[in-house]
Scaffold this motif. Structure first.
Motif, PDB file in Angstrom:
ATOM      1  N   LEU A   1      77.598  67.521 -12.885  1.00 29.78           N
ATOM      2  CA  LEU A   1      77.040  68.499 -13.815  1.00 29.78           C
ATOM      3  C   LEU A   1      77.580  68.336 -15.229  1.00 29.78           C
ATOM      4  O   LEU A   1      77.146  69.053 -16.135  1.00 29.78           O
ATOM      5  CB  LEU A   1      77.359  69.917 -13.323  1.00 29.78           C
ATOM      6  CG  LEU A   1      76.738  70.333 -11.993  1.00 29.78           C
ATOM      7  CD1 LEU A   1      77.199  71.723 -11.600  1.00 29.78           C
ATOM      8  CD2 LEU A   1      75.215  70.290 -12.060  1.00 29.78           C
TER       9      LEU A   1
ATOM     10  N   GLU B   1      71.552  76.824 -17.143  1.00 24.02           N
ATOM     11  CA  GLU B   1      71.066  76.739 -15.772  1.00 24.02           C
ATOM     12  C   GLU B   1      71.473  75.386 -15.191  1.00 24.02           C
ATOM     13  O   GLU B   1      71.113  74.344 -15.718  1.00 24.02           O
ATOM     14  CB  GLU B   1      69.548  76.898 -15.726  1.00 24.02           C
ATOM     15  CG  GLU B   1      68.991  76.932 -14.313  1.00 24.02           C
ATOM     16  CD  GLU B   1      67.488  77.157 -14.274  1.00 24.02           C
ATOM     17  OE1 GLU B   1      67.064  78.296 -14.033  1.00 24.02           O
ATOM     18  OE2 GLU B   1      66.740  76.177 -14.512  1.00 24.02           O
ATOM     19  N   ARG B   2      72.224  75.415 -14.106  1.00 20.97           N
ATOM     20  CA  ARG B   2      72.752  74.197 -13.496  1.00 20.97           C
ATOM     21  C   ARG B   2      71.948  73.852 -12.245  1.00 20.97           C
ATOM     22  O   ARG B   2      71.677  74.721 -11.405  1.00 20.97           O
ATOM     23  CB  ARG B   2      74.218  74.392 -13.107  1.00 20.97           C
ATOM     24  CG  ARG B   2      75.094  74.951 -14.222  1.00 20.97           C
ATOM     25  CD  ARG B   2      75.341  73.938 -15.312  1.00 20.97           C
ATOM     26  NE  ARG B   2      76.130  74.505 -16.408  1.00 20.97           N
ATOM     27  CZ  ARG B   2      76.556  73.810 -17.438  1.00 20.97           C
ATOM     28  NH1 ARG B   2      76.286  72.520 -17.529  1.00 20.97           N
ATOM     29  NH2 ARG B   2      77.258  74.391 -18.399  1.00 20.97           N
ATOM     30  N   LYS B   3      71.582  72.573 -12.121  1.00 20.21           N
ATOM     31  CA  LYS B   3      70.861  72.110 -10.936  1.00 20.21           C
ATOM     32  C   LYS B   3      71.857  71.790  -9.833  1.00 20.21           C
ATOM     33  O   LYS B   3      72.820  71.058 -10.054  1.00 20.21           O
ATOM     34  CB  LYS B   3      70.016  70.891 -11.272  1.00 20.21           C
ATOM     35  CG  LYS B   3      68.870  71.193 -12.234  1.00 20.21           C
ATOM     36  CD  LYS B   3      67.996  69.969 -12.466  1.00 20.21           C
ATOM     37  CE  LYS B   3      66.829  70.308 -13.399  1.00 20.21           C
ATOM     38  NZ  LYS B   3      65.951  69.131 -13.645  1.00 20.21           N
ATOM     39  N   LEU B   4      71.607  72.314  -8.644  1.00 18.05           N
ATOM     40  CA  LEU B   4      72.553  72.196  -7.538  1.00 18.05           C
ATOM     41  C   LEU B   4      72.038  71.263  -6.457  1.00 18.05           C
ATOM     42  O   LEU B   4      70.824  71.050  -6.304  1.00 18.05           O
ATOM     43  CB  LEU B   4      72.810  73.581  -6.922  1.00 18.05           C
ATOM     44  CG  LEU B   4      73.328  74.673  -7.860  1.00 18.05           C
ATOM     45  CD1 LEU B   4      73.496  75.977  -7.103  1.00 18.05           C
ATOM     46  CD2 LEU B   4      74.630  74.258  -8.510  1.00 18.05           C
TER      47      LEU B   4
ATOM     48  N   THR C   1      68.768  75.977  -5.498  1.00 11.96           N
ATOM     49  CA  THR C   1      68.656  74.753  -6.305  1.00 11.96           C
ATOM     50  C   THR C   1      69.165  74.907  -7.734  1.00 11.96           C
ATOM     51  O   THR C   1      69.439  73.919  -8.393  1.00 11.96           O
ATOM     52  CB  THR C   1      67.194  74.280  -6.355  1.00 11.96           C
ATOM     53  OG1 THR C   1      66.381  75.337  -6.886  1.00 11.96           O
ATOM     54  CG2 THR C   1      66.704  73.917  -4.946  1.00 11.96           C
ATOM     55  N   THR C   2      69.297  76.158  -8.222  1.00 13.03           N
ATOM     56  CA  THR C   2      69.786  76.364  -9.593  1.00 13.03           C
ATOM     57  C   THR C   2      70.738  77.552  -9.624  1.00 13.03           C
ATOM     58  O   THR C   2      70.678  78.447  -8.766  1.00 13.03           O
ATOM     59  CB  THR C   2      68.619  76.626 -10.578  1.00 13.03           C
ATOM     60  OG1 THR C   2      67.909  77.795 -10.169  1.00 13.03           O
ATOM     61  CG2 THR C   2      67.684  75.432 -10.647  1.00 13.03           C
TER      62      THR C   2
ATOM     63  N   THR D   1      81.084  67.737  -7.895  1.00 17.74           N
ATOM     64  CA  THR D   1      80.156  68.665  -8.547  1.00 17.74           C
ATOM     65  C   THR D   1      80.397  68.710 -10.048  1.00 17.74           C
ATOM     66  O   THR D   1      79.456  68.684 -10.844  1.00 17.74           O
ATOM     67  CB  THR D   1      80.312  70.072  -7.945  1.00 17.74           C
ATOM     68  OG1 THR D   1      80.107  70.004  -6.527  1.00 17.74           O
ATOM     69  CG2 THR D   1      79.304  71.028  -8.548  1.00 17.74           C
TER      70      THR D   1
END
Length: 797
Positions: free
Chosen positions: A352, A296-299, A287-288, A348
């Motif tokens: 982001l 920190e990127r949320k996936l 998830t990150t 994506t």
């Protein structure tokens, strides 16, 4: 995007051509140039210096250090606060008297109690770029005391290209693509791009590589190398990267960025001790992910990642991971060069808000051949930088490199037909070959063109694309202007479209409606809430979401769903939609009809519902006159049909004997669902296909009477529960030679009337066309009319 003329000159000779001329030719033949920018570097008097000692200055800012710099014939002492200053580093030193890019002249000054005899320079102080976070790191091979001007030209010219004009040309997102264009435009030779022979490493072991989705990653290549990755890149690479706005880091990272700006192939360097195998797969349960910038990127599960066995190491096509970046001690590098699906990277990246140079290029559908070119170019540049690389693996590839040439055939005469002018076959073949194509004509007169693999299939695939390539180099200004020749004939009249335009003008202009457009499907959840089960609906096999399965059989449910969304913004509003509805017939065939639906909503529950309804009914009556060429007839319905059609609260609308729609008031039960906060709502729906109006009716004109007539008003008592239509029908049956026109004025149901009765006021215009009416004739008319009313049991108020 910015293109450096200094960089372009490596591949095509443009030294004798003014930048303005180059910009003009590129605009006319390739892509729109937005402007020219001249970079002026302050390198005169700046020396190459090697730091021999770094001493912390006590009792001052801990960031300030006393630094001794060896500049060959002379050693200087200076105070420096750069975080990257260290013993053994070769950098740029400006002794006293040197003029910096900001216009200041370096002087001897006292800093932190020490006499500072010059400045260790950042890229900004030298005019390289805007970066000022640390001092310039130069290759250790440069001799201390050498003049920086020997290695860095004093100026460069940048051409700024409009990115929108490059969307279809992924090959132009690098300098070599523009060099190829200029060589073709100027008819000058294009120097080949030096690359290493990767087949020389075929005897080495392969890197464990697995791509789980070849649609999202059509091609992935990698190579393991050993070299001093953290060393500074050659000065020519650093200065060019700074010129186009790219920050420099170290040899490994700078080379990947250099190749990105040179041939438009994004690459990434992993620390080879931390990443020794590659798996390309979706995020799944991850998830990150922490990217190189420390964020920190949320996936989402569909995001594409690069994995080292079980741990993600990069956000595919966008940015690498912080945990596996090249470190100061890195000597082993796993080099990535890949090709990703454009839409996957864009989704994506946009979500982001991570719009990297890499992502922008992958979004243009890069051809996979440059995956291999990027690795071969990287090895060559390492050798050129004398980094003495040791290749530890073969070039390992998964997927298709797309190395084959594609063929496009133009039929005899097709080039001239599409071009609109005559271009000789010799000229066409010459232009194509200058652009890197292969072309020849056959004995049958066909032009057979081989498309090079570096041109994207989304860019070149049909004969018209080949003609465009020829024409833009041939010169659009060389094509004689000529009006197209075609037969003139009147356009066919679309009857229903004209009627729809009339409906729009009437509803929007005269009645204050706003047109909306809703989806062609309905929301299952809302249908359940209002209790509507469509008959024989068309069910979508692949809906966008699970609750949008059914194609709409009526426009009204979607309009009802808009009420709650719009009520916070307006206390009253009217909306309508012209659209199609769909259902399955009893024979299983799909049926489709055009409908006109609308609603009028007010939040004022104290408003007279009858006036509200009559206002919308009046709009429908006007639609009847405008679209159907005659009056509408309304009939009260006493049975339920659909959830919004409750007995006694809706009317069928007729044109002649045909039912063409319905109009009604939403009852309290359904209104609580549509508008939980209350209000009033009147709806209507008409079958546009059933309206058969005349587009251009013959004008009917009767001149106004030139002789005086009389106007007579009558207020009639009528049982309100019986409705207006029966009263109108009775009055329509009254015939008298003096009556010229009858009009309903208003209804009154207030005090002073018998219970259940309403007062309906009508106006009659009476008179003659050839003479003045007499008082006796007026009295005769009144007597006849009152007798007619008495016969039908109607009294005056």
């Amino acid at each position: 995007m910015k293109i450096s003329l200094d960089w372009l000159s490596d591949f095509v000779d443009i030294a004798d051509i003014e930048p303005e001329r180059i910009a003009d030719r590129l605009t006319m033949c390739t892509a729109e140039v937005e402007g020219l920018e001249t970079i002026r570097r302050s390198v005169d008097g700046v020396l190459v210096g090697k730091i021999t000692s770094v001493e912390i200055i006590p009792d001052v800012d801990p960031r300030l250090k006393w630094v001794v710099v060896d500049c060959g014939k002379q050693t200087y002492g200076t105070v420096c606060g750069a975080p990257n200053v260290r013993v053994g580093l070769t950098s740029a030193f400006a002794p006293p008297g040197t003029k910096l890019a900001d216009g200041q002249t370096v002087t001897i000054c006292e800093v932190a109690g020490r006499k500072s005899n010059g400045v260790l320079c950042s890229p900004r102080e030298l005019g390289f770029s805007r970066w000022h976070e640390g001092i310039v790191e130069l290759p250790a091979s440069l001799a201390p005391g050498a003049s920086l001007a020997e290695f860095v030209p004093g100026q460069d010219v940048l051409i700024e290209i409009d990115n929108k004009s490059l969307t279809h040309r992924p090959d132009l997102w690098g300098h070599y693509g523009f060099a190829r264009e200029l060589a073709a435009i100027l008819e000058r030779p294009l120097r080949p791009l030096p690359m290493a022979d990767l087949s020389a490493f075929d005897h080495l072991p392969a890197i464990p590589l697995r791509v789980e989705d070849l649609e999202d990653c059509p091609c992935y290549g990698c190579l393991m190398l050993e070299f001093p990755a953290a060393d500074p890149a050659p000065l020519i690479i650093q200065r060019r990267l700074h010129a186009v706005g790219q920050r420099t880091f170290n040899l490994a990272v700078d080379l990947t960025n250099y190749i990105l700006w040179e041939i438009a192939q994004p690459m990434h360097a992993f620390d080879g001790e931390l990443v020794q195998m590659i798996r390309v797969a979706h995020a799944g349960n991850v998830t990150t992910f922490v990217t190189l910038d420390g964020q920190e990127r949320k996936l989402l599960p569909d995001d594409l990642l690069i994995w080292d066995d079980k741990q993600p190491v990069a956000l595919a096509g966008i940015m690498g991971g912080l945990a596996t970046e090249v470190r100061p001690t890195t000597r082993k590098v796993l080099l990535e060069s890949a090709n990703f699906k454009a839409s996957r990277i864009r989704k994506t990246s946009v979500r982001l808000d991570l719009r990297t140079e890499s992502a922008q290029r992958f979004e243009k559908s890069q051809p996979p051949i440059i995956v291999k070119w990027g690795v071969a170019r990287f090895v060559h540049l390492l050798r050129e930088a004398r980094a003495e690389p040791r290749v530890l693996s073969r070039f390992t590839v998964a997927g298709d490199l797309g190395e084959n040439w594609r063929t496009v055939v133009l039929a005899p005469g097709e080039l001239n037909r599409l071009a609109g002018t005559t271009i000789s076959e010799k000229t066409a073949v010459n232009i194509l070959e200058r652009l890197g194509f292969q072309a020849q004509t056959t004995s049958a007169g066909e032009l057979v063109v081989k498309v090079p693999p570096f041109r994207s299939s989304k860019d070149i695939s049909i004969p018209a694309d080949i003609v465009e390539e020829i024409l833009r180099i041939y010169g659009y200004d060389n094509i004689p202007p000529q009006m197209p020749i075609f037969p003139l004939r009147p356009l066919p009249v679309n009857h229903r479209l004209r009627l729809e335009h009339r409906a729009r003008r009437l509803l929007a202009g005269a009645y204050g409606f706003v047109e909306v457009q809703t989806y062609g499907w309905m929301d299952d959840r809302f249908l359940e809430a209002i209790g509507y089960q469509p008959e024989r609906p068309i069910v979508l096999k692949n809906p966008l979401v699970s609750f949008n399965r059914l194609m709409r059989t009526s426009l009204l449910p979607n309009l009802f769903a808009l009420v709650e969304k719009n009520r916070p913004h307006r206390q009253a509003f009217r909306i309508f939609e012209l659209g199609h509805v769909y259902w399955s017939g009893e024979d299983g065939q799909v049926r489709e009809e055009a409908r006109l639906s609308g609603l009028s909503f007010t939040a004022d529950e104290k408003a007279d519902p009858e006036e509200h309804f009559l206002a919308i009914k009046g709009a429908i009556e006007d639609l009847g006159q405008l679209l159907a060429g005659g009056p509408m007839r309304f009939q009260l319905q006493e049975q339920d049909a659909r959830p919004w059609q409750r007995r006694g609260k809706w009317l069928s609308v007729f044109q002649g004997d045909r039912c063409i729609g319905s109009v009604g008031i939403l009852d309290r039960g359904l209104l609580e669902v549509v508008s939980p906060e209350g209000g009033q709502l009147v709806w209507f729906e008409l079958d546009m296909d059933a309206l058969r109006g005349i587009l251009w009716p013959a004008p009917k004109y009767m001149p106004p009477p030139s002789l005086p007539g009389s106007v007579q008003d009558f207020s009639l008592l009528w049982e309100a529960a019986r409705g207006f239509a029966p009263l109108e029908e009775i009055l329509a049956g009254f015939e008298h030679p003096l009556v010229q026109k009858r009009q309903f004025l208003y209804v009154y149901r207030g005090k002073g009337l018998p219970e259940g009765m309403g007062s309906y006021t009508f106006r009659f215009w009476i008179g003659h066309r050839d003479r003045t009416i007499t008082s006796e004739e007026i009295e005769s008319f009144r007597a006849d009319f009152l007798a007619y009313l008495e016969k039908h049991g109607i009294r005056l108020r």
